[in-house]
Structures are given as C-alpha cells and as structure tokens.
Design a protein around this motif. Structure first.
Motif, mmCIF file in Angstrom:
data_model
loop_
_atom_site.group_PDB
_atom_site.id
_atom_site.type_symbol
_atom_site.label_atom_id
_atom_site.label_comp_id
_atom_site.label_asym_id
_atom_site.label_seq_id
_atom_site.Cartn_x
_atom_site.Cartn_y
_atom_site.Cartn_z
ATOM 1 N N TYR A 59 0.849 -1.188 0.000
ATOM 2 C CA TYR A 59 0.000 0.000 0.000
ATOM 3 C C TYR A 59 0.880 1.233 0.000
ATOM 4 C CZ TYR A 59 1.267 -1.003 4.814
ATOM 5 O OH TYR A 59 1.980 -1.333 5.939
ATOM 6 N N ASP A 60 0.299 2.331 -0.478
ATOM 7 C CA ASP A 60 1.011 3.606 -0.501
ATOM 8 C C ASP A 60 -0.037 4.709 -0.500
ATOM 9 O OD1 ASP A 60 2.325 5.976 -2.254
ATOM 10 O OD2 ASP A 60 3.864 4.865 -1.143
ATOM 11 N N LEU A 61 0.242 5.804 0.158
ATOM 12 C CA LEU A 61 -0.724 6.893 0.261
ATOM 13 C C LEU A 61 -1.174 7.412 -1.101
ATOM 14 C CD1 LEU A 61 0.539 9.046 3.268
ATOM 15 C CD2 LEU A 61 -1.697 7.952 3.045
ATOM 16 N N SER A 62 -0.292 7.342 -2.078
ATOM 17 C CA SER A 62 -0.651 7.861 -3.397
ATOM 18 C C SER A 62 -1.817 7.089 -4.017
ATOM 19 C CB SER A 62 0.562 7.801 -4.334
ATOM 20 O OG SER A 62 0.997 6.459 -4.513
ATOM 21 N N GLN A 63 -2.013 5.836 -3.599
ATOM 22 C CA GLN A 63 -3.147 5.057 -4.095
ATOM 23 C C GLN A 63 -4.481 5.664 -3.653
ATOM 24 O OE1 GLN A 63 -1.218 1.384 -2.265
ATOM 25 N NE2 GLN A 63 -2.479 0.483 -3.864
ATOM 26 N N PHE A 64 -4.418 6.483 -2.591
ATOM 27 C CA PHE A 64 -5.637 7.017 -1.984
ATOM 28 C C PHE A 64 -5.751 8.532 -2.133
ATOM 29 C CE2 PHE A 64 -4.118 3.259 0.257
ATOM 30 C CZ PHE A 64 -5.202 2.406 0.107
ATOM 31 N N GLY A 65 -4.940 9.101 -3.013
ATOM 32 C CA GLY A 65 -5.022 10.529 -3.264
ATOM 33 C C GLY A 65 -4.510 11.387 -2.129
ATOM 34 N N SER A 66 -3.691 10.823 -1.253
ATOM 35 C CA SER A 66 -3.134 11.576 -0.123
ATOM 36 C C SER A 66 -1.617 11.597 -0.223
ATOM 37 C CB SER A 66 -3.568 10.939 1.205
ATOM 38 O OG SER A 66 -4.986 10.898 1.308
ATOM 39 N N SER A 67 -0.999 12.442 0.584
ATOM 40 C CA SER A 67 0.458 12.565 0.536
ATOM 41 C C SER A 67 1.035 12.492 1.939
ATOM 42 C CB SER A 67 0.866 13.895 -0.096
ATOM 43 O OG SER A 67 0.491 14.979 0.754
ATOM 44 N N ALA A 68 2.327 12.155 2.020
ATOM 45 C CA ALA A 68 3.003 12.090 3.314
ATOM 46 C C ALA A 68 2.988 13.441 4.005
ATOM 47 C CB ALA A 68 4.440 11.600 3.119
ATOM 48 N N GLY A 69 3.195 14.497 3.227
ATOM 49 C CA GLY A 69 3.205 15.836 3.823
ATOM 50 C C GLY A 69 1.875 16.189 4.468
ATOM 51 N N GLU A 70 0.793 15.834 3.810
ATOM 52 C CA GLU A 70 -0.544 16.101 4.357
ATOM 53 C C GLU A 70 -0.734 15.380 5.689
ATOM 54 O OE1 GLU A 70 -5.178 14.895 3.292
ATOM 55 O OE2 GLU A 70 -3.566 14.550 1.831
ATOM 56 N N VAL A 71 -0.336 14.122 5.737
ATOM 57 C CA VAL A 71 -0.514 13.332 6.957
ATOM 58 C C VAL A 71 0.371 13.856 8.074
ATOM 59 C CG1 VAL A 71 -0.184 11.049 7.978
ATOM 60 C CG2 VAL A 71 -1.251 11.275 5.724
ATOM 61 N N LEU A 72 1.624 14.121 7.762
ATOM 62 C CA LEU A 72 2.544 14.598 8.800
ATOM 63 C C LEU A 72 2.101 15.945 9.358
ATOM 64 C CD1 LEU A 72 5.972 13.583 7.214
ATOM 65 C CD2 LEU A 72 4.783 12.481 9.114
ATOM 66 N N SER A 73 1.471 16.735 8.539
ATOM 67 C CA SER A 73 1.009 18.052 8.992
ATOM 68 C C SER A 73 -0.084 17.919 10.053
ATOM 69 C CB SER A 73 0.486 18.859 7.802
ATOM 70 O OG SER A 73 -0.075 20.082 8.230
ATOM 71 N N VAL A 74 -1.067 17.060 9.814
ATOM 72 C CA VAL A 74 -2.177 16.957 10.763
ATOM 73 C C VAL A 74 -1.801 16.131 11.995
ATOM 74 C CG1 VAL A 74 -3.971 17.327 9.051
ATOM 75 C CG2 VAL A 74 -3.184 15.000 9.506
ATOM 76 N N PHE A 75 -0.742 15.340 11.896
ATOM 77 C CA PHE A 75 -0.265 14.558 13.046
ATOM 78 C C PHE A 75 0.986 15.183 13.669
ATOM 79 C CE2 PHE A 75 -2.799 11.218 11.020
ATOM 80 C CZ PHE A 75 -3.336 10.549 12.107
ATOM 81 N N GLU A 76 1.219 16.461 13.402
ATOM 82 C CA GLU A 76 2.483 17.094 13.777
ATOM 83 C C GLU A 76 2.793 16.953 15.268
ATOM 84 O OE1 GLU A 76 4.802 21.395 13.302
ATOM 85 O OE2 GLU A 76 2.657 21.239 12.850
ATOM 86 N N THR A 77 1.837 17.256 16.126
ATOM 87 C CA THR A 77 2.084 17.205 17.569
ATOM 88 C C THR A 77 2.455 15.796 18.012
ATOM 89 O OG1 THR A 77 0.530 19.013 17.956
ATOM 90 C CG2 THR A 77 1.084 17.629 19.848
ATOM 91 N N TYR A 78 1.731 14.833 17.531
ATOM 92 C CA TYR A 78 2.009 13.433 17.879
ATOM 93 C C TYR A 78 3.386 13.009 17.386
ATOM 94 C CZ TYR A 78 1.715 8.318 17.487
ATOM 95 O OH TYR A 78 1.978 6.972 17.559
ATOM 96 N N CYS A 79 3.697 13.335 16.140
ATOM 97 C CA CYS A 79 4.980 12.931 15.566
ATOM 98 C C CYS A 79 6.157 13.557 16.315
ATOM 99 C CB CYS A 79 5.037 13.299 14.085
ATOM 100 S SG CYS A 79 3.955 12.313 13.032
ATOM 101 N N GLN A 80 6.038 14.831 16.650
ATOM 102 C CA GLN A 80 7.112 15.503 17.374
ATOM 103 C C GLN A 80 7.314 14.884 18.754
ATOM 104 O OE1 GLN A 80 6.143 19.687 17.440
ATOM 105 N NE2 GLN A 80 6.937 20.046 15.367
ATOM 106 N N ARG A 81 6.233 14.539 19.404
ATOM 107 C CA ARG A 81 6.336 14.002 20.767
ATOM 108 C C ARG A 81 7.019 12.639 20.796
ATOM 109 N NH1 ARG A 81 1.614 13.869 25.385
ATOM 110 N NH2 ARG A 81 2.624 12.385 26.791
ATOM 111 N N PHE A 82 6.754 11.803 19.782
ATOM 112 C CA PHE A 82 7.269 10.443 19.821
ATOM 113 C C PHE A 82 8.311 10.161 18.742
ATOM 114 C CE2 PHE A 82 3.172 10.233 21.978
ATOM 115 C CZ PHE A 82 3.539 9.589 23.162
#
Length: 426
Positions: free
Chosen positions: A385-408
């Motif tokens: 699987y890959d995000l591009s199959q679903f019309g989404s991008s890594a940057g989009e996901v990392l942006s909305v999960f920014e607080t979580y990603c930074q913490r862990f």
C-alpha cells in the motif's frame, strides 16, 4: 512488485460473487420494491427466533435505527451486503437476548470482577494486533476469542465444539468471499478479537463504520456518550469470565483512544500499552484495509473518501487522546515502537512485562515464540500500500499529526519504505 501482490486496485470479487451481486442489481432496477430493514421488525424477529423478550438494561433502539438508515441510504450495499447486514443484526440481537437470560440463570455472572485489564491502543495498523496475540499467549492472560464473542451463550463450555465449528465456517466463507483480506488481517475462530466487538450489542461501535460507508451514522456516533457502550463491554467480559480460569484481560482496539473518559469511568484501574508507527504508513495501511473490507459488502468503494475519513478521524482522535493520557500516572501506560514489535517481538514483550512488574514465565515465552514462528509464515508481504493510491500525501498526513509525531519522534517512512509500499504486520 510481484504478480501476487495485493493492492487496492486489484480488488475483484470471485466470479460467483459478481454474478450473485449482479442479480441483486438487476432486481434493484426492476419495478419490484425492495423491503427496507426497520429496527422494530428485526427486534421482533429476534424475539420470536429466541423465544425471549428481555434485552436487559440500556436503550439501543435509536442507535440501531440510525445504523440501518445510514446503511440503506448511503452505503450502496450489494446483495451480499444487504444479507450480511440483516444476518449480523439478527445474530447480535439474539446474542443480547441470550446473554440477558444467562445473567438471570447464573446470578454469579454479575459478581465477576474485572481487575486491571490491559488495553492495547495506538494508531490502527501499528502492531496492536500482533502485540495483542503475543500477550494473550501467556496462560496467565485472557482475551476475547472470535468464536466466543460471536456465540457467547451459554456462558459454560456447553456446545463449545459446535460453536467453534460455526465460527470457523463463517471465517472460511469470509476468506472465500474476500480472499485478499487474509493478507491484511488474520481472522479465525480461535484468534483474539478486537474488543469493540463487545460493544456491538449496543450498536454503538465503530466496527460498523469500518464495514460500511455510513457517514450519517458516523457523525451521530461521534457525538454520543460512550459510557453505556463500555458498561456493556464490561458485562460481556463478565459473561466470558464466568466459570473459566480467571486471568488478566488483554484487550485491544485503537478506537479506545477516542473515548478515554468513558473507558476509565468503567475501568478506573485499566493499564495501557500504546504502539507507535509513523502515521504515513499507518494511514495508508488502514485505508487499504477498510477499502478491501467494504468491497465485500458495497460497490463501488471510493478509496479516496476512505483515506480522507481515516486521516481526519485518527488525527482528531490523537489530538483528543494525548491530553487524556497525560492525566494517567506514568506507571499505567507503556510505549512501544512498531519497528520493535516487528523486528524483536519477544524483546518488546519483555519490556512491557518489566514496565508493569509482571513475571514472564518460560511457558509463556515458549508459546509466544511459537506464535512468532507461525506469524513469519503468513503471506503478509503480499499486502502492499502507498498513500498515493488514496489521493493523499506524506506531507498532508505529517502536517495533521504534527504534535504526535514531534512528541514520539515519528516522521517519514524509512528510505526503503519511501521507494516501495510498506509491509503490514498489523
């Protein structure tokens, strides 16, 4: 990518399934009106089928009505989907009737104590299922199994072989119906079950949202107080615990992060393990899983919508969960990385035992190693699987999960994973 790899673009039902659903589509186009499923009718059918009338405490009529309306108006169910929905609702209603009868026949069920249950939480597809199975392999632990969740009555060992056999037949049929699903998530009569299934008799469960596209029900569900669902969750555990070897309950569902106050109001001494995986891979994997699952019951399935819903729901859930987990004492929640579960599962388990001060017996570790060896033989590498199959991008996901990603300390997938689709351990 080899020819046997399973991607969302390759979902194609078996020929008999296509013909059967095609027949259903022809009926839809005819002038023969289809009968809508109505909560009152299904409740009446369940009562007659079981020769019982008491569903116990708790109102579920509105939840069931909203679910049925959303499924029939929005989910674009195929013929198999319509049959599955009706069958599942009737089985759930009958199980609730039978469990209430059992509580009256066996009053000690109500006196079962559920002490310090462990809940495995984290983003979906972040190793929670494998971790759940490993922890459940300890003979000192207990987890809900698929067959007993599907057929909880009677609460004794009566007809156990027959109940397991029926569950096995159900699993075999589903694997035939959706052969690609086995590459995504293992199912079986004696496989540990995600404990949102224990809430199903209230019809307040995100299990339905995973199976069907039900935006109206979904929006209503998110506004509900889920304490009644967790109270029934506890009733179900009491039922499963009755007359069986007591042990610590090992439970699992990513969605628990969405309703921590409700969970803790029912299980104030609960312990938690949170698994961590980069949301980039997690969102791609759960989008693939939901697309494949819904394809069994609906057509067509919009995988782009699936992905957008997943990213929005899980990012909002994580924002809601992090402040709630900060209210827990540090010794009540243990953090484990997905890569550690995948590469060194026994070491990950040992860390959990040490964190909570549990003793890992030789027999428990032996069983876990057997499970790891059997897991290695599963053809999960065929699920890509890959995000591009679903019309989404890594940057989009990392942006909305920014607080979580930074913490862990989470971010982009590893270099290899950036070049090819990630593999799932789930």
């Amino acid at each position: 990518m080899n020819d046997s790899a399973t991607t969302v673009q390759q979902i194609r039902p078996q020929l008999p399934v296509r013909l059967f659903n095609g027949f259903g589509a022809l009926l839809e186009k005819s002038r023969i009106p289809s009968t809508r499923m109505v909560a009152t009718d299904l409740i009446g059918t369940a009562k007659r089928r079981c020769h019982l009338n008491d569903f116990g405490d708790g109102d579920f009529f509105e939840a069931l009505s909203r679910l049925l309306e959303s499924c029939q108006d929005e989910a674009r169910l195929n013929l198999i989907g319509k049959i599955a929905l009706k069958t599942d609702v009737l089985e759930t209603l009958c199980a609730r009737l039978q469990m209430e009868r059992d509580r009256q026949l066996y009053p000690d069920i109500t006196r079962q104590e559920i002490r310090e249950p462990l809940f495995s939480v984290g983003l979906p597809r972040s190793g929670t299922s494998l971790l759940h199975r490993l922890l459940s392999a300890d003979p000192e632990h207990r987890c809900p199994l698929m067959w007993e969740v599907r057929s909880p009555s009677p609460p004794t060992r009566a007809h156990e072989k027959r109940r397991i056999q029926r569950a096995t037949q159900s699993c075999n049929f589903f694997n035939w119906l959706v052969p690609t699903f086995r590459y995504v998530h293992a199912i079986g009569a004696e496989v540990p079950q995600e404990c949102v299934s224990l809430m199903t008799p209230t019809f307040l469960s995100d299990q339905f949202d995973a199976m069907y596209y039900v935006p109206s029900y979904r929006a209503w569900f998110f506004r509900q107080d889920l304490r009644p669902a967790y109270e029934y969750h506890r009733r179900f555990l009491q039922h499963l615990q009755f007359r069986r070897t007591a042990g610590r309950w090992i439970l699992k569902a990513p969605t628990h992060m969405f309703a921590m106050p409700a969970l803790l109001s029912v299980y104030p001494d609960a312990l938690f393990v949170q698994t961590h995986r980069t949301p980039v891979d997690s969102m791609a994997s759960v989008s693939s899983l939901v697309t494949i699952l819904r394809s069994a019951f609906s057509e067509p399935v919009d995988s782009f919508t699936v992905s957008r819903e997943a990213i929005h729901y899980w990012s909002e859930t994580m924002k809601k969960f992090l402040p709630e987990r900060d209210r827990l004492a540090n010794n009540r929640i243990c953090d484990i990385q997905y890569d550690e579960i995948r590469r060194e599962p026994i070491r990950a388990v040992r860390r959990i035992y040490e964190y909570f001060g549990w003793s890992l017996s030789h027999e428990a570790e032996r069983r876990m190693r057997v499970l790891v060896a059997s897991q290695a033989k599963r053809p999960s590498a065929n699920h890509r699987y890959d995000l591009s199959q679903f019309g989404s991008s890594a940057g989009e996901v990392l942006s909305v999960f920014e607080t979580y990603c930074q913490r862990f300390g989470l971010g982009q997938p590893s270099g290899v994973q950036q070049k090819q689709a990630a593999r799932s351990v789930a």
